[in-house]
Design a protein around this motif. Structure first.
Motif, mmCIF file in Angstrom:
data_model
loop_
_atom_site.group_PDB
_atom_site.id
_atom_site.type_symbol
_atom_site.label_atom_id
_atom_site.label_comp_id
_atom_site.label_asym_id
_atom_site.label_seq_id
_atom_site.Cartn_x
_atom_site.Cartn_y
_atom_site.Cartn_z
ATOM 1 N N TYR A 113 68.775 9.196 12.854
ATOM 2 C CA TYR A 113 68.544 7.958 12.106
ATOM 3 C C TYR A 113 67.790 6.951 12.964
ATOM 4 O O TYR A 113 67.859 6.965 14.189
ATOM 5 N N GLN A 117 66.238 -2.420 15.194
ATOM 6 C CA GLN A 117 65.547 -3.468 14.451
ATOM 7 C C GLN A 117 64.277 -3.869 15.195
ATOM 8 O O GLN A 117 64.160 -3.681 16.401
ATOM 9 N N ASN A 139 69.051 4.639 6.661
ATOM 10 C CA ASN A 139 68.353 4.700 7.949
ATOM 11 C C ASN A 139 68.224 6.139 8.466
ATOM 12 O O ASN A 139 67.453 6.399 9.383
ATOM 13 N N GLY A 157 65.646 2.972 5.500
ATOM 14 C CA GLY A 157 66.691 1.955 5.601
ATOM 15 C C GLY A 157 66.139 0.596 5.942
ATOM 16 O O GLY A 157 64.925 0.369 5.963
ATOM 17 N N ASN A 159 66.369 -0.969 8.852
ATOM 18 C CA ASN A 159 65.914 -1.141 10.238
ATOM 19 C C ASN A 159 64.390 -1.048 10.317
ATOM 20 O O ASN A 159 63.787 -0.121 9.786
ATOM 21 N N ASN A 162 61.268 2.237 12.224
ATOM 22 C CA ASN A 162 61.649 3.357 11.359
ATOM 23 C C ASN A 162 60.617 4.480 11.261
ATOM 24 O O ASN A 162 60.759 5.364 10.431
#
Length: 178
Positions: A113, A117, A139, A157, A159, A162
Motif C-alpha cells: 500500500y 502523504q 491505499n 486512496g 495518500n 501513490n
C-alpha cells in the motif's frame, strides 16, 4: 595384484558405476530457474494471477525485503520479454482491490500500500512510503494501465504519494507523488 584381487576390484568398480547410473537424473541436474513474461495489456490481468513488478529500464524487480518505508530491489536477468527470477524477487498474487476496477498486490503476508502523504497534503515533505499491511483499503488498491509495455501503477486512496516507481538512485521501490 593377483587375478582374484583384480576381479574383485573390477566387480566393485562396476557396482559403483551401476549405483551411480541408477540415481535419478534430477538429483544431478541443477534446478531450472523460474521466469516471468512481460504483460503488455492490463485487460489480461485477473484476480488470482501471479505477477512481479519490474523496473522497465533497469534489471531490478520488487524484492521480498520490506524495509521501514519502502521495498528493496532484487537483481534479475532480462531477455526480450521475459525475466529470470531469483528467490529475492517478490511474487505477488493479484486480488480485487477495495476500489472498483483496481487490484490489490498480496505478498503472502499482507498487501502493498501507498503509505505516505505528500507536501500537497500539508506535509513538510513527500513521504514516499511503500509498505505492507494486513488490512486492504483504498491505499492498497492499485489501478494498472500499460502503454508501450510500461505499466502505470497508482493507488486510489487518500495518500498523495501513490505512484509506485523504481528509484534507481537508491535501488528501491517506493510510492511517489507523481
Amino acid at each position: 595384484m593377483n587375478r582374484s584381487t583384480q576381479s574383485r576390484f573390477l566387480a566393485f568398480a562396476l557396482a559403483l558405476v551401476m549405483v551411480f547410473s541408477m540415481l535419478p537424473v534430477t538429483a544431478l541436474a541443477a534446478e531450472e530457474a523460474a521466469t516471468a513474461t512481460l504483460v503488455t495489456d492490463a485487460s489480461t490481468l485477473a484476480a488470482g494471477d501471479q505477477v512481479v513488478i519490474v523496473a522497465s529500464k533497469y534489471d531490478y524487480a520488487l524484492s521480498t525485503n520490506q524495509k521501514t518505508n519502502n521495498r528493496g530491489a532484487a537483481a534479475i536477468t532480462k531477455a526480450d520479454t521475459s525475466i529470470t527470477l531469483t528467490d529475492e524477487v517478490q511474487i505477488l498474487t493479484l486480488e480485487d482491490g477495495a476500489v472498483e476496477d483496481t487490484f490489490a498486490f498480496d505478498t503472502g503476508s499482507g498487501y502493498l500500500y501507498a503509505a505516505g502523504q505528500s507536501k500537497a497534503q500539508n506535509g513538510s515533505k513527500n513521504n514516499n512510503h511503500l509498505k505492507t499491511t494486513e488490512t486492504l483499503d483504498a491505499n492498497g488498491s492499485w489501478s494498472v494501465e500499460i502503454t508501450d509495455g510500461i505499466a502505470s501503477v497508482i493507488a486510489k486512496g487518500e495518500n498523495g504519494c501513490n505512484v509506485m516507481q523504481y528509484n534507481s538512485g537508491s535501488t528501491l521501490f517506493a510510492a511517489y507523488s507523481s
